[in-house]
Motif scaffolding. Structure first.
Motif, short mmCIF file in Angstrom:
data_model
loop_
_atom_site.label_atom_id
_atom_site.label_comp_id
_atom_site.label_asym_id
_atom_site.label_seq_id
_atom_site.Cartn_x
_atom_site.Cartn_y
_atom_site.Cartn_z
N ALA A 265 0.78 -1.19 0.29
CA ALA A 265 -0.29 -0.13 -0.44
C ALA A 265 1.06 1.08 0.11
O ALA A 265 2.35 1.00 0.18
CB ALA A 265 -1.17 -0.13 0.84
N ALA A 292 -0.81 0.83 -8.42
CA ALA A 292 -1.81 -0.29 -7.37
C ALA A 292 -3.05 -1.09 -8.15
O ALA A 292 -3.28 -2.23 -7.84
CB ALA A 292 -2.61 0.91 -7.21
N ARG A 297 -2.89 -4.16 -4.23
CA ARG A 297 -2.36 -3.03 -3.90
C ARG A 297 -3.15 -1.55 -3.50
O ARG A 297 -3.95 -0.90 -4.27
CB ARG A 297 -0.64 -1.77 -4.51
N TRP A 298 -3.22 -0.97 -2.44
CA TRP A 298 -3.96 0.05 -1.72
C TRP A 298 -3.05 1.59 -2.34
O TRP A 298 -2.23 1.40 -1.72
CB TRP A 298 -4.75 -0.18 -0.78
N ILE A 299 -3.67 2.45 -2.27
CA ILE A 299 -3.38 3.58 -2.05
C ILE A 299 -4.79 4.48 -1.27
O ILE A 299 -5.84 4.68 -1.44
CB ILE A 299 -3.35 4.44 -3.80
N ARG A 326 -8.54 0.87 -6.40
CA ARG A 326 -7.55 1.11 -5.52
C ARG A 326 -8.23 1.95 -4.52
O ARG A 326 -6.50 1.87 -3.48
CB ARG A 326 -6.21 0.30 -5.83
#
Lengths: 491, 491
Positions: A265, A292, A297-299, A326
Motif C-alpha cells: 500500500a 496499484a 495494492r491499496w492507495i 484501489r
C-alpha cells in the motif's frame, strides 16, 4: 466478641459521598478479609453497632444484609450474624498478604501493539498538550457555536428511535449523502453515499485501514516528510513504513518501487503534500494508480485540508482518476468544523464496503450519532459552505499577512516560504541553519512553530519551519514574526 | 480539430448537482485519457465550445484552466489550449484499458484481522438489523430527549476552547469524576477519576483491552455461555478464547485452570452473568483474584447492566475486592441512557493508565466531546439517577408481568425462568426441546427471543430462551407470551 473500637481500621466519615451503610460494609469486609474478625465470630447486634457508631440502625442492617448476600456473613435466625466459616476458613487466614494493601508490580506486561503505542505516544504527549498550539489547527474563536448548539438541540429533541437506538456502522445516511455530494462536486470524487463510512476522525479512519488491510510485516510506502499520525496507525498494525523522499512533483511511485518493490500500500497526500504543500503531478498520479492497479495494492489518499485553498483552483482528488478502485479516500471535519467533534470519513472502493461495515459493527458499533445528526442538520441548513467561505477568507488574510512579514523580516534565512492551502506555511531554511534549534529558541520567546526535520522518517531530513496561521490573530502576526526573526539569526 | 459532437461520451446535464465547468472538465479529461483527444491537438476556443454546449463561456474557461493546472492541457499564449504531449504521449495511448470503466476484481485481499471480522460480522449483520428487536436493549420511547436536547444545547452554546478543541484521550474530566463517584458509591469500586477512561462504548473498551494487552495466540478464559461481542474483540486481536462452562456459582477459575492453565486473561461478568444471570460466589471471586495476582494476568470485569436490579441488593463489583490491581472494569451508558450515544468507560489499574492514554491519542485521539459534555451536564443536574429510578420501576413492572405470564402459560416447558437484573429473562427449556427451532417458530408469529444455545462457544450447549422485556410494552406482554406458548409445544 471483638472490642468494637479495635474493629475498624478507619472510622466512618459522615461527610463522605459514600453512604454510611456502604462505608460500614467496606470496613467490616476488610475486618473479615484482614482476619480481625475470625470465622464463626458473632457480630454485634445492629442496635449495639449503631449505638457505637452513632449511625442509624438501618445503615447497620443494610450493611449486614449486603455482607450476608455476598457470603461474608451467615445469619442464624434469632441468633444474629456470624462471620461465615465456609468462606473465611477457606480463604482468609492463609492469605492476608493478598488481601491487604496494594501490590505495586513494575511496568505491566502489554501486547506488542501496546508497547509500540506507549513508546510512540510518550513523545507526542506533550505536543498535544495545548491544541491552540497545534501549528495546523483551526481557530477556536471563529466557530459559530450558537448555530451549532441549535442544530444539536433540533436534532435531538425528537430523534427517531432509529437515530437514537440503531446506529448504522457506516454512519448516519443523510450525512453520508451530504459528504458524497460535497466530494463529487468539490473534489471530483467518483463515489456514491454507499461507499462513504463516517469515522470517529481521520486518525480513526487510518487505524481502520491499517488493521483491516495490512498484516504485520507488510511494507507500506510513506511520503517523507509525512504526517506522524499515519505512521502511528501503521505501527499499531505492525506494518513496515517505508519513507520515500518527496520532491517538487510530489510522491514518486517509480522511486518508491526502487526502494521497496514489494509494498502492499501507499499513503499519500496528493492535493497538498503534508507538510511540504507540493501537489502531485498528473504523471506521478498516473504512475501511482498504475502501480496499484497492477497488483492487489491499496492507495490511501489523505485529503486532510482540501477545504482551504488560497491560490489557484483545488486540484481534483486522485480518487476521481482511479478506474481500478484501489484508492481509499480519507477526509476529516476537524479542520472545517472543530477537532473535538471527532468526525471524519472514508470513501471506500465498493469491494471493501462489506468488510469495513462488519468490522465497525464488531469493533466499536458505529460512530456516535449525536454529532452526526447535528452535522447533517448544520449542512442541510446551508451553514457548512457559509462557514467554509468565512474561514477561507479569514485564514487567507492571516496567511497573506504572515507571508508578507516572513518575506520582510526573514528573507535572508528562508528559501521561499509557501503555503497555497491548509493552515500552515512552510519555510525552507537556508544552508547551515538548524530548524530544531530555532524552534526551541522560538518557543523561548513564545513563538510556536515546528521543525520540518521532525516530520522526516528517512535519513535525508530537510531543515525548515512549519508555521501555523489558522489560529493566530492578524494583529499578533507582525510581533510573532519579529520575535521569530530575532531568534533565527542567533547562534 | 475533432468534431465536437463526437467528443463527449455523455452530454452535460444542466440538472446535475455538479457545476457545468466540473462536468465539462470530467468529459474533456475522459476524452484525453480515452485517447479521443490526441496529444498536441488543439481544443476548440472557449467561444466555440460554449456555443456548441449552450453553456456560459465562463464555464468553459474554468474547465480549461483546471485541466491546464492539472497538466492535461498546455496553453500557448494567443494560440489557445492544446492536449499536453508531455503527459499524454507518456501515458495515454498504450493504457486505454486502465483508464476505461472499472476493473471488477474478485473479493479484495484483507488482513487476517479483516478476514476474521468479515466472517464473524456477516453472521451478526442481520441480528443487529432492528435495535428494538435487541432482546436486552432499553426502551427507545422512555428516554427524556427533551431534557437531553437542552443539556446538549447548554453544553455547546459556549464551550471553552479546551472542550471543543482539545480532547483529553482519557475523556472529559467532569464526566470521569462523575463516573468514578457513581462507581465508588453504587458499585463499591476502589478507584479515582484518574483511572477512568471514557470510551466510545463498551465494545470499543473491550477492543482496546484486547489490542493493548493481548498478543496473537494468547489464551483468554471466557465464560460459556457469553457475550458474543467479547469474543469478537478477542478474535480481532488474534487471541484464543477458551470457553469455560459457568454453573450456579458463576465462573470457576479452578475449572478454567484445568482447561487452560496458561491463560493470560479472563473475561467475566461476576455481578450478573450474561446471559445466565447467576452471580459469582465470593469464594469464586477470591479464587479468580488469587489466580490473577499470582501471575501477570488480567481480569476483565464487564458490569454490563449493573444499573438495573429488581430483587435483593446489587452485589458489589469484583474490582472493589482486587488488591493486586489486576482487574479492568468495563461499563456502558448504552443501557442507562441510549445505545446511539456510544459512551462507555474503563476503570484501569493505575499501572495501565499511561499506556491506554498514549494508545488512544494515537489510534483515535479521544472519544467525541459532544456527548461527554452533555452527559456530564445531565448527571450534574441530577437527571441521571432520576432517569434510572424511573426506568428501574418501568422495567421492573415489565419483568414481573413477563415472569408471571411465563409461569402461567409455559410452566410445563420451562425450568424456572429467572432474571434478577438487566433487561432479559432466561428460561431454561426442559429436556428434549430445541431452542433454535422454538426461536425460529416464535419469529414466525412475531415474537422475538434468542436461543441460549447460540451464546455458547463450547461443546455443551444448554437449551433455553433469552427473553427481553426492556423495550416491550406492558399491555403487549400477555399476547407475546401467549403466542410463544402456542409455538413452544409444536413439534
Amino acid at each position: 466478641m471483638t472490642e468494637l473500637s479495635t474493629l475498624f481500621e478507619a472510622s466512618l466519615d459522615p461527610d463522605s459521598t459514600a453512604p454510611l451503610y456502604r462505608q460500614l460494609h467496606g470496613a467490616l469486609r476488610d475486618a473479615i478479609l484482614g482476619g480481625r474478625l475470625t470465622p464463626g465470630e458473632r457480630l454485634p447486634s445492629s442496635r449495639a453497632m449503631s449505638k457505637h457508631l452513632g449511625c442509624s440502625r438501618n445503615s447497620v442492617t443494610e450493611a449486614y444484609d449486603l455482607l450476608t448476600a455476598e457470603g461474608y456473613l451467615e445469619g442464624r435466625v434469632g441468633a444474629g450474624s456470624f462471620v461465615s466459616r465456609a468462606f473465611a476458613e477457606g480463604w482468609v487466614r492463609d492469605r492476608p498478604g493478598m488481601l491487604h494493601g496494594h501490590s505495586d508490580a513494575g511496568p505491566p506486561r502489554l501486547s506488542r501493539v501496546g508497547e509500540v503505542l506507549l513508546e510512540m505516544g510518550a513523545g507526542s504527549l506533550e505536543e498535544s498538550d495545548d491544541p491552540r498550539q497545534d501549528p495546523i489547527g483551526p481557530d477556536p474563536s471563529a466557530f459559530p457555536f450558537d448555530i451549532w448548539a441549535r442544530a444539536l438541540a433540533r436534532a435531538w429533541r425528537r430523534p427517531s428511535p432509529d437515530q437514537a437506538f440503531r446506529g448504522d456502522p457506516m454512519g448516519h445516511r443523510p450525512l453520508r449523502e451530504a459528504v458524497a455530494d460535497y466530494l463529487r462536486k468539490v473534489r471530483a470524487l467518483d463515489c456514491g453515499a454507499d461507499q462513504v463510512m463516517i469515522t470517529s476522525g481521520a486518525q480513526h479512519a487510518l487505524d481502520l485501514i491499517a488493521r483491516l488491510l495490512l498484516n504485520p510485516g507488510d511494507s507500506v510506502w510513506m511520503e517523507d516528510p509525512s504526517y506522524r499520525g499515519a505512521r502511528a496507525a501503521l505501527a499499531a498494525a505492525g506494518a513496515h513504513a517505508i519513507p520515500v523522499p518527496v520532491d517538487g512533483d510530489g510522491f514518486d511511485a517509480a522511486r518508491a518501487a526502487d526502494i521497496a518493490p514489494d509494498a502492499r500500500a501507499a499513503m499519500v497526500t496528493p492535493s497538498h503534500q503534508f507538510p511540504l504543500g507540493v501537489t502531485m503531478s498528473l504523471a506521478r498520479r498516473m504512475k501511482l494508480l498504475e502501480w496499484a492497479a497492477a497488483g492487489e495494492r491499496w492507495i490511501v489518499e489523505d485529503d486532510y485540508d482540501s477545504e482551504f485553498r488560497y491560490t489557484g483552483r483545488p486540484i481534483p482528488a486522485l480518487q476521481g482518476l482511479d478506474r481500478a478502485r484501489r484508492v481509499i479516500y480519507v477526509g476529516t471535519f476537524s479542520k472545517a468544523m472543530f477537532p473535538g467533534l471527532r468526525l471524519g470519513y472514508l470513501v471506500l472502493p465498493p469491494a471493501l464496503v462489506e468488510a469495513f461495515r462488519a468490522a465497525r459493527m464488531l469493533l466499536d458499533g458505529h460512530t456516535a450519532m449525536i454529532g452526526q445528526l447535528a452535522l447533517a442538520e448544520f449542512i442541510a441548513d446551508g451553514h457548512f459552505p457559509a462557514h467554509l467561505r468565512r474561514m477561507r477568507a479569514l485564514y487567507g488574510r492571516r496567511r497573506d499577512i504572515m507571508l508578507h512579514h516572513l518575506n520582510e523580516r526573514l528573507a535572508p534565512f528562508l528559501a521561499g516560504p509557501s503555503g497555497e492551502a491548509g493552515m500552515h506555511l512552510l519555510a525552507h531554511l537556508r544552508e547551515g541553519l538548524d530548524d530544531s534549534a530555532i524552534v526551541r529558541r522560538a518557543a523561548g520567546v513564545g513563538v510556536n512553530c515546528q521543525a520540518l526535520s521532525a516530520y522526516h522518517a528517512g535519513p535525508d531530513r530537510r531543515q525548515g519551519l512549519v508555521l501555523g496561521f489558522g489560529a493566530v490573530r492578524e494583529d499578533a502576526i507582525p510581533g510573532i514574526i519579529a520575535r521569530l526573526a530575532d531568534v533565527v539569526g542567533q547562534r
